[in-house]
Every structure is written in structure tokens, then in C-alpha cells.
Design an enzyme around this catalytic site. Structure first.
Site, PDB file in Angstrom:
ATOM      1  N   HIS A 363       0.940  -1.055   0.087  1.00 51.33           N
ATOM      2  CA  HIS A 363       0.005   0.112   0.151  1.00 51.33           C
ATOM      3  C   HIS A 363       0.958   1.219   0.146  1.00 51.33           C
ATOM      4  CE1 HIS A 363      -4.057  -1.787   0.726  1.00 51.33           C
ATOM      5  NE2 HIS A 363      -3.167  -2.843   1.249  1.00 51.33           N
ATOM      6  N   LYS A 554      -8.419  13.903   4.472  1.00 50.48           N
ATOM      7  CA  LYS A 554      -7.293  12.868   4.271  1.00 50.48           C
ATOM      8  C   LYS A 554      -6.300  12.841   5.552  1.00 50.48           C
ATOM      9  CE  LYS A 554      -6.097  13.894  -0.017  1.00 50.48           C
ATOM     10  NZ  LYS A 554      -6.286  12.987  -0.736  1.00 50.48           N
ATOM     11  N   ARG A 555      -5.363  11.770   5.738  1.00 50.72           N
ATOM     12  CA  ARG A 555      -4.516  12.010   6.880  1.00 50.72           C
ATOM     13  C   ARG A 555      -3.594  13.324   6.731  1.00 50.72           C
ATOM     14  NH1 ARG A 555      -4.076   8.005  11.097  1.00 50.72           N
ATOM     15  NH2 ARG A 555      -2.140   8.983  11.620  1.00 50.72           N
ATOM     16  N   LYS A 560       0.963  14.680   0.975  1.00 50.67           N
ATOM     17  CA  LYS A 560      -0.519  14.775   0.598  1.00 50.67           C
ATOM     18  C   LYS A 560      -0.467  16.270   0.424  1.00 50.67           C
ATOM     19  CE  LYS A 560      -2.132  10.671   2.988  1.00 50.67           C
ATOM     20  NZ  LYS A 560      -2.993  10.002   2.096  1.00 50.67           N
ATOM     21  N   THR A 662      -8.413   6.642  -2.079  1.00 50.27           N
ATOM     22  CA  THR A 662      -9.863   6.148  -2.338  1.00 50.27           C
ATOM     23  C   THR A 662     -10.746   7.394  -1.989  1.00 50.27           C
ATOM     24  OG1 THR A 662      -9.482   5.340  -0.048  1.00 50.27           O
ATOM     25  CG2 THR A 662      -9.342   3.828  -1.682  1.00 50.27           C
ATOM     26  N   LYS A 666     -14.694   8.504  -3.687  1.00 53.95           N
ATOM     27  CA  LYS A 666     -15.651   8.654  -3.045  1.00 53.95           C
ATOM     28  C   LYS A 666     -16.224  10.035  -3.540  1.00 53.95           C
ATOM     29  CE  LYS A 666     -13.965   6.196   0.622  1.00 53.95           C
ATOM     30  NZ  LYS A 666     -12.963   6.121   1.767  1.00 53.95           N
TER      31      LYS A 666
END
Ligand code: 26M
Length: 824
Positions: A363, A554-555, A560, A662, A666
Site C-alpha cells: 500500500h 485525508k490524513r 499529501k 480512495t 468517493k
């Protein structure tokens, strides 16, 4: 007695109502007048649970009778969220339940709110496991989830003076109505001790693990309801229990308090979920958690197999074991130990069985997230496993030596042991070697696996790596989370999409239908109102429902690039102040996400977002055209409110670093347009929704790689040549957002300049701002925006986790749907 039995099964309004009243009194022990909202939640959950049990047993019995091949999904995380809405919808009794509660004077939506959010996971990896459970049950696949029943889930996040503070998440405080404790399903798991060599009955060298400490793993089962309610699978979570004999010894010594203390320490094993997302801690308790649940699961799997078989030859035909990342990879050594030491299987045969049974999903490529346990620790905690790993390694390297032809660097990269510095066991290499298939989670990520971390293994085993692009369950993420849009879709194309999301494609032709667009907008607006109310409640900030809802949830992680987003927000703020007469598109920037408690940089970025929000939200000169909010305690329940309400989806990781994502799926499925880099599954989202319906910007993974390799990037030059970036950074460094502590953000500025800007925030800034401008321009044209939004929803069908799970089933597991048989 007879009528009681009927009552527990009845699916009509009257039967449900009678059940509720009975459960409230006789199991919750409350009078209707004294009952709290939580009492009602427990009442309804227990009554709904009754309606699962028969079909659950039918499912389990059918798998057993047919001796079907099962798949076992081993995961240290299952980020499930709430289950009441999900169970009702999958059983198809939401309306009946709502009416039954109406008749008692209660509202289903209020009852639903009393359920705690089961947060047994950190982020993407854990939520993927939960979506897979839903898809396996919905596709009638004999699938079991195995994990840990943490007493404390992922910490609760609060902001105090803008800083993240963590609190324990006590989801089990008031009991869990969904789980069935199985005190009789109990397995011993050992730690420490030493290995003794002896001669077996035929004089061969053999080994036994002695003087070890014992912990018991006790099972708790949660039913997993598939869509339609026909298949009901099992999620089995293990809880640590001290052994009894252990305590009695101390008791007889009179050392009663010592014994109790020991018991508490032992049971700490399943106390808390580690809050790291993508950093390896090297903590002994974490290693013990991994082995604890893996060993208990394997013992359970072998016990089930042996009900029908007397040797292990056909284990791979009856059991597929999927390793969700390397967290359960010790299972490869454990299965070898169980087969060789406990069941007398020869090494070579055991190895063939093991490899044919296991497969592994990777992952992340982040080097700091690749698990590598110190050999010294492994030798102490799991001495027999360490031996087995050495043996696997020796046999493998011997075989490879012939082909490596003196290339020692290559051999040392292939080794299961990292010999540099303190010696460590590379769990990724063990997982790769012990599996027949190894998969990445998006097309790009899988290619990068072949080129980077597993390049040498890929050369050695060119057939082993394969791709399985992630997916999301349309039940939770569209049908349940977005009732207005779900109803609209069903009104036009029927409800087949809930089970077969590819049917949603039929909406594409409606993108040109003016009336449909109007209704699509109305659904989105409803969701935005709901989110606006939630924002007001959580943060006190009032946002304009008709502003562009720009969402990054998100985290918190540097790769990110929440930092890129907030820098663009500062630049936009400056533009708005400089040009007060321009008619700006009103924008609401919505952030949410937790930082690992020890990740200082991520926590500082949280503080920055909160500081910037405070200044911007109180500045009258932007006339409410820009609002910034950071919602606290992002979890599955919050996501269900946020995803349906977004206009713009921020997927802006440094290319090559986000394995899949993911949340991107969504948001797009719920009609948000993506602004993103060509990273992870964004690449495939672009292919499906069409390049006209997505805002792509920034360096590609290849360009990032070249740029870093050439070392030819000076962030100071980039900053100097971009006035709006320079101004934003100057404001941060002069304390405009932190007048109480002007130097607060020095570490961030340092990382972006002298630190070399590893995540290429400055490099992508200008391109990102242009893409943002394009999004704002398009948003002025509501018809055109809506058309593209509809095309996003319509073209996201392929990203259903049903599609993903059927690919695993046919290409990795060789498991097939089994329809439960219902006795007359
Ligand atoms: C490690 C050590 C100690 C404690 C926890 C960890 C740990 C926990 C979670 C390490 C990594 C973890 O997860 C990595 C992860 O969530 N990866 C994400 O997986 C998603 C599903 O495949 C992808 O969509 C995301 O891109 C990827 O970041």
C-alpha cells in the site's frame, strides 16, 4: 415462546415495533419514558441483529457443508464506522424501521447518531479493508476478515488554540451491540522463550519453542451483511486474555496483586490501535500485536480446514490468505512453524503450501513506512520465527546466487535481512517471497513497485506482481451517504446501480438534460446545506452554501501537500483584498484530517491552517468570499457528510507518492470535480471521467523522479520568480498569521527552502494556482459545471470495490460465489 420466535424475525413495521419495545424493557432494562437516545440505539441495533442471525448461520453452514474455498483477509485495521444505517439498508428494512420508530415517537436519524464510530484503522488501508468486507458479502464470496478488537480505536482529535490534541477513543464504553463474544474460541499465542533442538521419531533434526510466555486470543464475531441480506459473512476480531494457570501460580504464592498486574499487562496487547499512518515505529508492542492476531487467525484457519481434511496437501485449494500490507507478514513464518513443527510436514512441502496460500498487497512505497524489525528484537520475541526466516533466506539466496553471478549488491538487496547498521528483517521481502501473488493498488503504483522497491524481486519473479486498482463500496459511499442523489439516480435508471455500479454509466446521457441538471444541483445543494450546518456546529464558522466547496480530507502528511493548498488559499486571499471590486467566485476551503501524534511537521501544518483560517474568516475586506475551515476529528461518519457536499476534490500529492487514494473515488462518485496530480488512481480516474472533466496539474511521477535525480532544483529561485508565492511565504514568516509567535512556522519555511522542498510544493505552486483559477472560472458557469459533475458520477462505476474484489477473487484467490442455502 412460539410468538417470540416469530417476533425476532419479522421484517414488517408492527413486528419491528413490538421487537423494539420488548428489547428496550427486557435487554436494555429501561422504561420507554426513561430511555435515552443511546438506549434506543442499543434497542434498535439488538432487534436488527436478531434479523441477521438466521441468515448468518445459513451462510456459515453452507460454506461448511460445501467445503467451499474461503478467503481470509488479514488486516491490522478495519475502519468500519457506524453499522446501523448500513445493516438496515443492506437488509432492505430502512423504511419499515423508520416507520416503526415513528409510531413510538422517535426519529431514526436521531437514533443513528447515538452509535459510536468504529475507528479501528488509520486511513485508506483500514477503510479499504472495510469496503472489501462489504463487497465480499455482496458478491456472495466466502470471505472472512481477521483483525484485532482494539479497546481504543484511533484517537479523538480536538483543536486547542489551533493545535491538535489527542484523546482516547472509547468506542466500547457503552458496549457494542453488533459483536458476539466467543469465549470458547480461544487460542494460545506465545512470546519470548528459546528454541530447543531434538531428534524426531525418525531421527531427523527438529525444533521446539520452550519456556515461552503465553497469551490467549479470544474471538469476537461481527456479522457482515451483504447487499440484499442474503450472504452474511464474519469479521472475527481477537482480544487478548491472560491465561488462568499463569495467575494461579502467583495467587498461591500470595502475590495476588502481582498476578493481577501481570494480567493487565498481558491484556494490553489488544488495548490500542497504533496511530501511525506510514511511519514504521519499531515498537515491540506493535510487533507483538502483529504476531498475536496473525497466529490466532492461522490457528483458526487450520482448525477449520482440518474439519474436512486429514493432511495439508489441499490447503491452497481451500484457503486463500490475503496479507493487507506487511503487518501480518509474520504469518508466512508462522504457517511454516505450524506445518513443520506442530504437524510434521516436511520443509519443502510446507514451503510450497505456504506460498500457494498467501498473497500480499503493498500500500505504500514510502521508505519510512516499509516495516523492518530489528533482528535482535525478533530473536527475543519470536526466536523460532527468526530461525525460520534465516532458513527461508538461506535457501532463497543460495538459489539466486547461481543467477546473480557474483553480483553481491544485488544479493544483499534480495536478502530478507538488511545488514546495514543494526540488522533488520525486511518484512516486504518476506511477504513477497512467501506469496504467489503480490499486488499494488493502482496502475501507476504497481508500475513503480516494479521499478523501485521490488525491482530485484520482479526480475527474479516476473509473473508475481500484478495490479488491483482500489475501489469503494457504492452502498455506503453513495446509497447511504447521499440519499438525495441516490434517489435522483434511482428515479432515472432504477436501483440496479447499488449492486452493479457499472449501470450508473446510463446517467451520462442525462448530462445534457436541463431538467436533470437542475435536479442534480438541487441534490448537491441539499448536501451542502447539511455540511454547512455541521461546519457551524463543529467550528462556529458560517459558510455560504452557494460558494464553491473545495475539499481536502485525508490524513495530514507532507506528501499529501495540505501545505500547497493553504498556500494557494493565502494567495487567493491576497488577490481578493487587492481587488475588492472584482466579483469573485465565493470559495469555502474545507480541510479535515488527523496527524500522527509524533509527526511534528504535520501538526504544525494543522496549526497553520487554523491560524490562517482565523485571520481570513475575520477579515471583512474579503466580504465573505473566502472562508477556511479545518473540521476536527475526521472519521468515517464525518466523511459521510463531507463527500456528498463537495464541489471540488483536492488530490494533490507529489506525483509518485500516493499509492492509490480512495477519497478521490468517493468524491468523484458523489459529483465533485477533481483537481489533482497524475498520481495513484487519479490517473485512472482521468481515463474514466475524461480529461475535459478533471483539472490535472503539476509534475508527473517521471518528472519528479528526474528532477530529484538531477538535483537541479532550487526552491529559492522558484520562490523569487513567483511574487504571489513569495508574498504568501513572507506573510507566514513575518507572523501575519501568528502575531503571538512570529517564528512559529520557521520549520515549514526551512523545509521549503534550505530543506530542498522534498515534496515539491514550490515547484508545483504556479501550475496549481492556474488549475484553481480554471476551476473557479468554470464554477461561474453552473450549467457547464453541473454537466461535468454528472459526467464524473456517471463514469465512476468502474471504481466500485465490487469490481476490485472480483478481480482479486478470479486472478489471485480462485474463490467463487456461494449462494447460502436456507432450510425450509
Ligand atoms: C506503521 C507502523 C506503526 C503503526 C502503523 C503503521 C501504518 C499504518 C497504516 C503504516 C501504514 C499504514 O497505512 C498505509 C496506508 O494507509 N496506505 C494507503 O493505502 C490506501 C489503500 O490502498 C491507498 O489508497 C493510499 O494511497 C495509501 O496511502
Amino acid at each position: 415462546y412460539k410468538s417470540r420466535e416469530i417476533e425476532r424475525r419479522s421484517l414488517d413495521v408492527d413486528g419491528l415495533k413490538r421487537s423494539f419495545l420488548e428489547w428496550l424493557v427486557y435487554s436494555v432494562g429501561k422504561d420507554a419514558r426513561a430511555a435515552t437516545r443511546r438506549d434506543w440505539f442499543h434497542t434498535v441495533a439488538l432487534a436488527v441483529r436478531d434479523r441477521l442471525v438466521d441468515r448468518w448461520m445459513d451462510t456459515t453452514r453452507t460454506y461448511y457443508q460445501q467445503d467451499a474455498k474461503r478467503v481470509y483477509y488479514l488486516s491490522l485495521e478495519f475502519l468500519i464506522g457506524r453499522l446501523l444505517t448500513n445493516s438496515l439498508a443492506n437488509l432492505g428494512i430502512t423504511d419499515q424501521c423508520r416507520q416503526a420508530l415513528d409510531r413510538i415517537g422517535l426519529n431514526l436519524d436521531d437514533v443513528v447518531e447515538a452509535e459510536p464510530d468504529a475507528a479501528l484503522g488509520n486511513g485508506g488501508l483500514g477503510r479499504l479493508a472495510a469496503c472489501f468486507l462489504d463487497s465480499m458479502a455482496s458478491e456472495a464470496l466466502p470471505g472472512y476478515g481477521y483483525g484485532i478488537r482494539y479497546e481504543f480505536g484511533l484517537f479523538e482529535q480536538r483543536f486547542e488554540h489551533g493545535w491538535q490534541v489527542e484523546y482516547p477513543e472509547q468506542w466500547l464504553q457503552f458496549g457494542n451491540p453488533w459483536e458476539f463474544p466467543r469465549p470458547e474460541v480461544l487460542y494460545p499465542v506465545q512470546f519470548y522463550g528459546r528454541v530447543e533442538e531434538f531428534r524426531d521419531s525418525v531421527g531427523e533434526r527438529a525444533y521446539r519453542w520452550v519456556d515461552a510466555e503465553r497469551v490467549l486470543a479470544m474471538a469476537y464475531d461481527t456479522p457482515v451483511v451483504g447487499y440484499g441480506g442474503d450472504t452474511i459473512n464474519t469479521l472475527r476480531l481477537w482480544s487478548a486474555r491472560a491465561t488462568r494457570d499463569f495467575n494461579f501460580g502467583h495467587f498461591n504464592d500470595g502475590a495476588y496483586m502481582k498476578a493481577v498486574e501481570q494480567k493487565v499487562l498481558t491484556e494490553n496487547l489488544s488495548r490500542v490501535l497504533y496511530p501511525n499512518d506510514a511511519t514504521e515505529g519499531g515498537k515491540e508492542l506493535r510487533l507483538k500485536q502483529e504476531y498475536f492476531f496473525t497466529s490466532a487467525s492461522l490457528q483458526d484457519i487450520l482448525r477449520r480446514y482440518l474439519q474436512h481434511h486429514s493432511n495439508f496437501d489441499s490447503l491452497p485449494d481451500k484457503a486463500a490468505i490475503q496479507l493487507n500490507d506487511t503487518h501480518p507478514a509474520i504469518g508466512i513464518a508462522e504457517l511454516m512453524r505450524l506445518l513443520v513443527d506442530q504437524h510434521g510436514v516436511t520443509w519443502d512441502k510446507a514451503w510450497d503450501i505456504t506460498r500457494a496460500t498467501f498473497s500480499y498487497t503493498n500500500h505504500t512505497l514510502l521508505p519510512e513506512a516499509l516495516e523492518a524489525w530489528p533482528v535482535r528484537m525478533m530473536e527475543r520475541v519470536l526466536p523460532r520465527h527468526m530461525q525460520i526466516i534465516y532458513e527461508i533466506n538461506a535457501k532463497f539466496l543460495n538459489r539466486s546466487k547461481a543467477r546473480a553471478a557474483g553480483d553481491n549488491a544485488r544479493l544483499s538487496r534480495l536478502s530478507l535481512i538488511d545488514e546495514r547498521g543494526d540488522r533488520r528483517v525486511r518484512m516486504g521481502n518476506l511477504a513477497f517471497l512467501g506469496s504467489h501473488k503480490v499486488n499494488g493498488v493502482s496502475a501507476l503504483h504497481t508500475e513503480l513497485m516494479k521499478q523501485t522497491v521490488f525491482a530485484d524481486f520482479h526480475a527474479e519473479f516476473p509473473e508475481r506482481i500484478n495490479n488491483k486498482t482500489n475501489g469503494i463500496t457504492p452502498r455506503r459511499w453513495l446509497h447511504q451517504a447521499n440519499p438525495p442523489l441516490a434517489a435522483l439516480i434511482t428515479s432515472r435508471i432504477g436501483n440496479g446501480w447499488i449492486k452493479d455500479l457499472s449501470q450508473i454509466k446510463a446517467l451520462a446521457e442525462k448530462a445534457d438534460d436541463l431538467v436533470f441538471r437542475e435536479e442534480f444541483r438541487r441534490a448537491k445543494r441539499k448536501n451542502k446545506k447539511r455540511l454547512a450546518a455541521y461546519i457551524a456546529r463543529q467550528t462556529g464558522v458560517d459558510v455560504q452554501v452557494d460558494s464553491l466547496f473545495d475539499v481536502q480530507v485525508k490524513r495530514m502528511h507532507e506528501y499529501k501537500r495540505q501545505l500547497l493548498n493553504i498556500l494557494q488559499a493565502i494567495a487567493l486571499y491576497n488577490e481578493m483584498r487587492d481587488n475588492p471590486t472584482v466579483s469573485w467566485v465565493p470559495v469555502t476551503k474545507i480541510f479535515a484530517g488527523k496527524a500522527a501524534p509524533s509527526y511534528h511537521m504535520a501538526k504544525l501544518i494543522i496549526k497553520l491552517i487554523n491560524d490562517v483560517a482565523k485571520v481570513v474568516n475575520h477579515d471583512p475586506s474579503v466580504h465573505d468570499n473566502l472562508k477556511i475551515v479545518l473540521l476536527p476529528n475526521y472519521n468515517v461518519t464525518a466523511a459521510e457528510i463531507i463527500m456528498p457536499a463537495a464541489d471540488l476534490s483536492e488530490q494533490i500529492s507529489t506525483a509518485g507518492m500516493e499509492a492509490s487514494g480512495t477519497g478521490n473515488m468517493k468524491l468523484a462518485l458523489n459529483g465533485a470535480l477533481t483537481i489533482g496530480t497524475l498520481d495513484g488512481a487519479n490517473v485512472e480516474i482521468r481515463e474514466h471521467v475524461g480529461e475535459d472533466n478533471i483539472f490535472i496539474f503539476g509534475l508527473t511521477a517521471e518528472e519528479v523522479n528526474d528532477l530529484r535525480a538531477s538535483g537541479g532544483f532550487n526552491p529559492r529561485d522558484v520562490i523569487a520568480s513567483n511574487p504571489s508565492l513569495k508574498r504568501a511565504l513572507d506573510m507566514i514568516s513575518t507572523g501575519v498569521f501568528s502575531p503571538d509567535d512570529p517564528h512559529r512556522y520557521h520549520p515549514i519555511l526551512q523545509a521549503l527552502t534550505d530543506g530542498g522542498d522534498h515534496f515539491l510544493v514550490t515547484a508545483d505552486f504556479s501550475d496549481y494556482c492556474q488549475a484553481q483559477q480554471a476551476a473557479m472560472d468554470l464554477y461561474r458557469d453552473q450549467e457547464e459545471w453541473t454537466r461535468k459533475a454528472i459526467l464524473n458520477t456517471a463514469n465512476m462505476g468502474w471504481f466500485s470495490s465490487d469490481r476490485t474484489i472480483m478481480e482479486y477473487a478470479t486472478e489471485i484467490w480462485d474463490v467463487h460465489p456461494v449462494k447460502p442455502e436456507h432450510p425450509a
